[in-house]
Design a protein around this motif. Structure first.
Motif, PDB file in Angstrom:
ATOM      1  N   ASP A 289      -9.369   1.519  -5.253  1.00  0.00           N
ATOM      2  CA  ASP A 289      -9.392   0.196  -5.932  1.00  0.00           C
ATOM      3  C   ASP A 289      -7.694  -0.156  -6.576  1.00  0.00           C
ATOM      4  O   ASP A 289      -7.622  -1.416  -6.456  1.00  0.00           O
ATOM      5  CB  ASP A 289     -10.198  -0.024  -7.124  1.00  0.00           C
ATOM      6  N   VAL A 290      -7.072   0.755  -7.043  1.00  0.00           N
ATOM      7  CA  VAL A 290      -5.698   0.504  -7.142  1.00  0.00           C
ATOM      8  C   VAL A 290      -4.784  -0.055  -5.916  1.00  0.00           C
ATOM      9  O   VAL A 290      -4.250  -0.819  -5.964  1.00  0.00           O
ATOM     10  CB  VAL A 290      -5.011   1.611  -7.720  1.00  0.00           C
ATOM     11  N   GLN A 291      -5.039   0.760  -4.868  1.00  0.00           N
ATOM     12  CA  GLN A 291      -4.436   0.332  -3.616  1.00  0.00           C
ATOM     13  C   GLN A 291      -4.928  -0.984  -3.159  1.00  0.00           C
ATOM     14  O   GLN A 291      -4.195  -1.682  -2.742  1.00  0.00           O
ATOM     15  CB  GLN A 291      -4.665   1.526  -2.526  1.00  0.00           C
ATOM     16  N   LYS A 292      -6.126  -1.170  -3.331  1.00  0.00           N
ATOM     17  CA  LYS A 292      -6.486  -2.628  -2.951  1.00  0.00           C
ATOM     18  C   LYS A 292      -6.045  -3.730  -3.739  1.00  0.00           C
ATOM     19  O   LYS A 292      -5.573  -4.788  -3.261  1.00  0.00           O
ATOM     20  CB  LYS A 292      -8.189  -2.612  -2.972  1.00  0.00           C
ATOM     21  N   ARG A 293      -5.872  -3.485  -5.129  1.00  0.00           N
ATOM     22  CA  ARG A 293      -5.251  -4.397  -5.843  1.00  0.00           C
ATOM     23  C   ARG A 293      -3.952  -4.468  -5.711  1.00  0.00           C
ATOM     24  O   ARG A 293      -3.122  -5.615  -5.405  1.00  0.00           O
ATOM     25  CB  ARG A 293      -5.430  -3.950  -7.266  1.00  0.00           C
ATOM     26  N   PHE A 294      -3.032  -3.424  -5.324  1.00  0.00           N
ATOM     27  CA  PHE A 294      -1.684  -3.509  -4.935  1.00  0.00           C
ATOM     28  C   PHE A 294      -1.454  -4.526  -3.744  1.00  0.00           C
ATOM     29  O   PHE A 294      -0.438  -5.158  -3.413  1.00  0.00           O
ATOM     30  CB  PHE A 294      -1.029  -2.092  -4.806  1.00  0.00           C
ATOM     31  N   ASP A 295      -2.363  -4.012  -2.678  1.00  0.00           N
ATOM     32  CA  ASP A 295      -2.172  -4.912  -1.647  1.00  0.00           C
ATOM     33  C   ASP A 295      -2.614  -6.318  -1.544  1.00  0.00           C
ATOM     34  O   ASP A 295      -1.794  -7.086  -1.099  1.00  0.00           O
ATOM     35  CB  ASP A 295      -3.327  -4.419  -0.465  1.00  0.00           C
ATOM     36  N   GLU A 296      -3.489  -6.625  -2.506  1.00  0.00           N
ATOM     37  CA  GLU A 296      -3.840  -8.107  -2.772  1.00  0.00           C
ATOM     38  C   GLU A 296      -2.203  -8.608  -3.381  1.00  0.00           C
ATOM     39  O   GLU A 296      -2.040  -9.804  -3.324  1.00  0.00           O
ATOM     40  CB  GLU A 296      -5.023  -8.353  -4.006  1.00  0.00           C
ATOM     41  N   LEU A 297      -1.457  -7.906  -4.219  1.00  0.00           N
ATOM     42  CA  LEU A 297      -0.374  -8.389  -4.963  1.00  0.00           C
ATOM     43  C   LEU A 297       0.729  -8.197  -3.861  1.00  0.00           C
ATOM     44  O   LEU A 297       1.864  -8.757  -4.235  1.00  0.00           O
ATOM     45  CB  LEU A 297      -0.130  -7.540  -6.064  1.00  0.00           C
ATOM     46  N   GLY A 298       0.540  -7.908  -2.775  1.00  0.00           N
ATOM     47  CA  GLY A 298       1.599  -7.731  -1.844  1.00  0.00           C
ATOM     48  C   GLY A 298       2.604  -6.305  -2.048  1.00  0.00           C
ATOM     49  O   GLY A 298       3.736  -6.273  -1.682  1.00  0.00           O
TER      50      GLY A 298
END
Length: 332
Positions: A289-298
């Motif tokens: 979920d952290v990796q997904k959130r960071f991916d959303e942030l670029g």
């Protein structure tokens, strides 16, 4: 040697060994009980910027990993990040005050400011690289600028009239602009803000025509068609903006500037506490979920910690010091 002398030496050695063992046990116990009270994570820039966004993700996850113990973000902006960094540098080295920051206070400001009250190379103990984030060159739609070549042409046609905003003096975004000016010979004017959020607000409102900013803050505005992203400042395109070319491939070969966020503690923080923090951060950055959130942030999760992160900071300091000297960048 007289028996009395030999006995005195043995007693002294025994006391020293006992004292050393006691300190080691105390440090281990402190780490086992850490954290036993709220932990403050200082962000040396105003709320709402990329640094703040990433810090709050990390604070929440650190709290979850530590049985709900509070990890909270305190924004202490000012002086290019120096105010918050200085506060952490002077804090007790017990792990209860940390610094989560973009590059300036750790690797840039020593080359720009003459009156630093802390030495970035000795004031902190490295914990880990949290995230790497591309820097994006964005313009207001009213400029009509579609690419870097058009921007350079406009700047050369009207020298001194094109303003670029940044999150503040000495920020990576400021230096990206100085690097572009240095490498292309254009005359653009820096406008420092007290944080990325107010600078972005002015770009969206059309009060400034362009700015360099980190991709987590740029993406929502690009998606909302409030600004146009015309180039990425790093050495490769950003996965979140795959159709946006790099500045290097847009006619300025060799251009490279990027940002990141790192976590440090005050120097002399005990090794067991640092190890606990490093382990927690490593686990957090691997969470889906952290990796997904960071991916959303670029953003891309960090990959180095401890001594390796310390080496990274040394290399970054050398890189930015060279850029500052070659570009002639100054604190406005």
């Amino acid at each position: 040697m007289q028996p009395f002398c030999r006995r005195s030496i043995l007693i002294a050695c025994g006391i020293a060994i006992f004292a050393g063992s006691a300190c080691l046990l105390a440090g281990t116990a402190a780490a086992e009980n850490y954290p036993s009270r709220p932990v403050k994570i200082v962000v040396p820039f105003p709320a709402g910027g990329s640094n703040d966004i990433v810090a709050r993700v990390v604070a929440q996850k650190l709290s979850e990993r530590n049985n709900g113990q509070t990890f909270y973000v305190e924004n202490r902006g000012g002086a290019g990040g120096n105010i918050g960094a200085e506060a952490v540098a002077g804090s007790d080295p017990d792990g209860y005050t940390l610094l989560l920051t973009a590059p300036p206070p750790l690797t840039i400001n020593a080359a720009l400011y003459r009156d630093l009250r802390y030495d970035p190379s000795t004031a902190f103990a490295p914990v880990g690289l949290i995230a790497a984030v591309p820097i994006v060159l964005a313009v207001h739609p009213s400029t009509g600028i579609k690419n870097v070549s058009e921007l350079i042409a406009l700047a050369k046609a009207k020298p001194g009239t094109l303003f670029f905003g940044s999150s503040g003096n000495g920020s990576t975004n400021h230096l990206a602009g100085e690097l572009l000016r240095s490498m292309t010979g254009i005359d653009i004017v820096h406008v420092p803000y007290k944080g990325a959020a107010p600078a972005m607000n002015d770009l969206v409102a059309g009060h400034i025509p362009m700015m360099f900013d980190n991709i987590p803050a740029v993406l929502p505005q690009v998606k909302g068609k409030n600004i146009n992203a015309i180039a990425v400042a790093g050495s490769k395109r950003a996965s979140a903006l795959p159709d946006v070319p790099t500045i290097s491939e847009s006619g300025v070969p060799g251009f490279e500037a990027s940002a990141w966020f790192g976590l440090v503690a005050p120097a002399k923080t005990s090794a067991p506490v640092l190890a606990k923090l490093e382990g927690d951060i490593d686990a957090i950055l691997k969470m889906p979920d952290v990796q997904k959130r960071f991916d959303e942030l670029g953003a891309e999760p960090g990959t180095v910690s401890g001594a390796a992160f310390g080496k990274f900071l040394t290399d970054e300091t050398a890189k930015w010091t060279k850029i500052i000297r070659e570009s002639g960048a100054k604190v406005d």
